[in-house]
Scaffold this active site. Structure first.
Site, mmCIF file in Angstrom:
data_model
loop_
_atom_site.group_PDB
_atom_site.id
_atom_site.type_symbol
_atom_site.label_atom_id
_atom_site.label_comp_id
_atom_site.label_asym_id
_atom_site.label_seq_id
_atom_site.Cartn_x
_atom_site.Cartn_y
_atom_site.Cartn_z
ATOM 1 N N LYS A 1 -13.851 2.345 10.526
ATOM 2 C CA LYS A 1 -13.366 2.515 9.152
ATOM 3 C C LYS A 1 -11.912 2.963 9.094
ATOM 4 O O LYS A 1 -11.186 2.621 8.171
ATOM 5 C CB LYS A 1 -14.261 3.514 8.418
ATOM 6 C CG LYS A 1 -13.941 3.664 6.952
ATOM 7 C CD LYS A 1 -15.019 4.416 6.210
ATOM 8 C CE LYS A 1 -15.035 5.874 6.524
ATOM 9 N NZ LYS A 1 -15.922 6.640 5.617
ATOM 10 N N THR B 1 -14.225 -1.338 6.698
ATOM 11 C CA THR B 1 -15.363 -0.568 6.203
ATOM 12 C C THR B 1 -16.607 -1.435 6.189
ATOM 13 O O THR B 1 -16.738 -2.351 5.370
ATOM 14 C CB THR B 1 -15.092 -0.037 4.780
ATOM 15 O OG1 THR B 1 -13.958 0.825 4.798
ATOM 16 C CG2 THR B 1 -16.295 0.727 4.247
ATOM 17 N N ARG C 1 -26.265 28.923 16.657
ATOM 18 C CA ARG C 1 -25.266 28.725 15.613
ATOM 19 C C ARG C 1 -25.780 29.032 14.215
ATOM 20 O O ARG C 1 -25.038 29.555 13.378
ATOM 21 C CB ARG C 1 -24.725 27.286 15.685
ATOM 22 C CG ARG C 1 -23.812 27.077 16.875
ATOM 23 C CD ARG C 1 -23.302 25.653 16.960
ATOM 24 N NE ARG C 1 -22.276 25.546 17.992
ATOM 25 C CZ ARG C 1 -21.695 24.403 18.351
ATOM 26 N NH1 ARG C 1 -22.052 23.280 17.754
ATOM 27 N NH2 ARG C 1 -20.780 24.375 19.280
#
Length: 525
Positions: free
Chosen positions: A33, A151, A274
């Protein structure tokens, strides 16, 4: 119209590992993209996890991965990837001098959160992704054709055979192009840009997940979003990632007056999983208290972390003071397009690898530095499978021509508003009321019914963001427990009896398209 043996959507580490290992008699096309070097893989500061230390063993790495994933993982995937990790790293290290080594010439191994041993291989201190990606880019063969600023937006299906045979895409000029191939691979990354605070590249908007969903592929585990605890945080904005390796080298999280915030929260303190660390920092920020990384214990910080030093200096942070202001932000999606261990999706001919896929390695929360490892593994495995298949019989539509279509600007919500609402309602801490509000807000735009052929590429990305945001929100609403990257304040505990390995799978019912006219405008509130 172009015909290739293999069409790869995306240009991260999984995509390039795959492309570089395919046989040279296969025609390979990469569609990306943006630019090849604008990817999460290229930005990755942290390293690659592999049990190659003298006191380490893959069995320990497996245990750490399952623990971080809160046992929602596919154990077969964990064992296969982790067992393969040492040979993947050693083979890669033999191809060039891009990993850091100690004075003995051995690979330097670092520590990161939730790991029980030093097993993180780095390159350039905190530029591992860049080092490995440059190696992979420079070693692409002549059979690989790369097209940037393209895209991809709609998979082309042979509905009679439930087989993917190609993809529609648009370039900067807006013209529709069709790319056909025997093997269509989505490797377009995650969806970090759905949130106002993120470490992700600007192009990472959930495109591949949304595209596969609209084609009818199974999407799984979208409620599990990992928020990295430490992004550089200045004046209410995040400016870049501060690698977990900084805490691995001895930095601790403190308040402005120097009070450690992880004492008594988790046995591993600042190196806890995390989701635990992110939730703790978020609590302080919500109460108006800034959190800092105290780096005063790290000797020669600028030499060990040159990329982080540059980010801090560019944003006016004086590292001599020993404190870096941080906040958590979206970093990685553990869910994605459901695949087997080779990368095959629920649609024949359609594959997914890298962060856009979900084969169950990460479970409910990814262990640090297992992501680049996953990309290397999946690219290698899928290349071996495709190479064994040889050249397939190319299928194409009977009428491959396409008439020029006028592009129209569709009415879409302000994406910054969507990102703010996702952070507030579907972010680090969630509850039923906020999730229902967000489902209603997203649902009004009916993004899955818009005619993408008539949309500008920039609007297509926004539409995909809305679709992927809906998948995350709906999954988060359905999972009535807290596990890994999914935390519900109204269901704050894990519910192993009902939810341990139960996955939430989404599949778009294409009959909706047949029962409704395409909606070319969306009503914004």
């Amino acid at each position: 119209m172009t015909n290739d043996d293999v069409v790869i959507i995306g240009s991260g580490i999984a995509a390039l590992q795959l492309a570089g290992k395919l046989n040279t008699h296969l025609n390979v096309r990469i569609l990306t993209k943006g630019k090849m070097r604008v990817t999460n893989s290229y930005l990755a500061q942290g390293g690659i996890a592999a049990a190659i230390g003298a006191n380490d063993d893959p069995s320990k790495h497996v245990v750490d991965t399952l623990e971080a994933g809160r046992f929602h993982n596919n154990r077969a995937a964990v064992e296969q990837v982790i067992t393969a990790a040492p040979s993947l790293i050693r083979n890669l290290a033999e191809q060039g001098d891009f990993f850091d080594r100690n004075q003995k010439g051995e690979l330097f191994l670092g520590m990161e959160g939730a790991h029980s041993e030093k097993r993180i291989v780095h390159g350039g201190g905190d530029a591992t992704g860049k080092n490995v990606m440059e190696h992979l880019i420079n070693n692409l063969k002549v059979n690989v054709n790369v097209e940037e600023n393209v895209t991809a937006y709609k998979l082309i299906l042979n509905t009679e055979k439930n087989r993917c045979i190609g993809v529609k895409a648009k370039g900067l000029d807006g013209k529709i192009r069709k790319f056909y191939g025997s093997h269509i691979i989505i490797a377009s990354g995650g969806c970090g840009q759905l949130y106002s605070y993120t470490s992700n590249a600007k192009t990472v908007c959930g495109d591949g997940i949304a595209m596969a969903y609209l084609a009818g592929a199974e999407i799984v585990d979208m409620e599990f979003i990992q928020f990295h605890p430490t992004l550089l945080y200045i004046n209410g904005e995040t400016k870049g990632l501060i690698s977990e390796a900084v805490r691995g080298e001895g930095a601790i999280l403190v308040t402005a007056d120097g009070t450690p915030i992880m004492e008594g929260v988790h046995p591993m303190k600042d190196l806890g999983p995390r989701h635990v660390v992110s939730q703790r920092i978020y609590e302080f920020l919500k109460n108006g208290k800034q959190v800092f990384l105290n780096i005063s214990n790290i000797k020669e910080f600028s030499n060990r972390f040159p990329s982080i030093t540059a980010i801090c200096e560019q944003n006016g942070i004086c590292l001599a003071e020993g404190k870096i202001p941080v906040a958590p932000g979206s970093h990685f999606v553990m869910g994605g397009i459901k695949t087997d261990l080779i990368g095959r999706s629920s649609i024949d001919g359609l594959f997914a690898i890298g962060e856009t896929s979900c084969m169950g390695l990460h479970g409910a929360n990814r262990l640090a530095s297992n992501s680049l490892l996953e990309g290397l593994y999946q690219g290698h495995q899928l290349s071996e499978w495709i190479n064994q298949q040889g050249k397939g019989q190319l299928e194409a539509e009977k009428d491959a021509s396409i008439q020029p279509i006028n592009q129209e600007k569709v009415m879409l919500p302000d994406i910054e508003q969507m990102k703010d609402l996702m952070m507030e309602r579907v972010g680090i801490i969630r509850n039923e009321a906020n999730l229902k509000k967000q489902m209603a807000w997203l649902g009004q735009f009916k993004a899955d019914l818009l005619n993408l052929d008539t949309c500008f590429p920039s609007d297509i990305s926004k539409i995909f963001m809305l679709i992927t945001a809906s998948l995350i929100t709906e999954s988060a609403l359905q999972r009535t427990e807290s596990r890994g990257g999914h935390y519900r304040s109204d269901y704050p505990y894990e519910d192993d009896h009902h939810w341990l390995r139960k996955s939430i799978i989404h599949k778009y019912k294409q009959e909706l398209e047949n029962n409704h006219e395409f909606i070319e405008t969306a009503l914004a509130t």
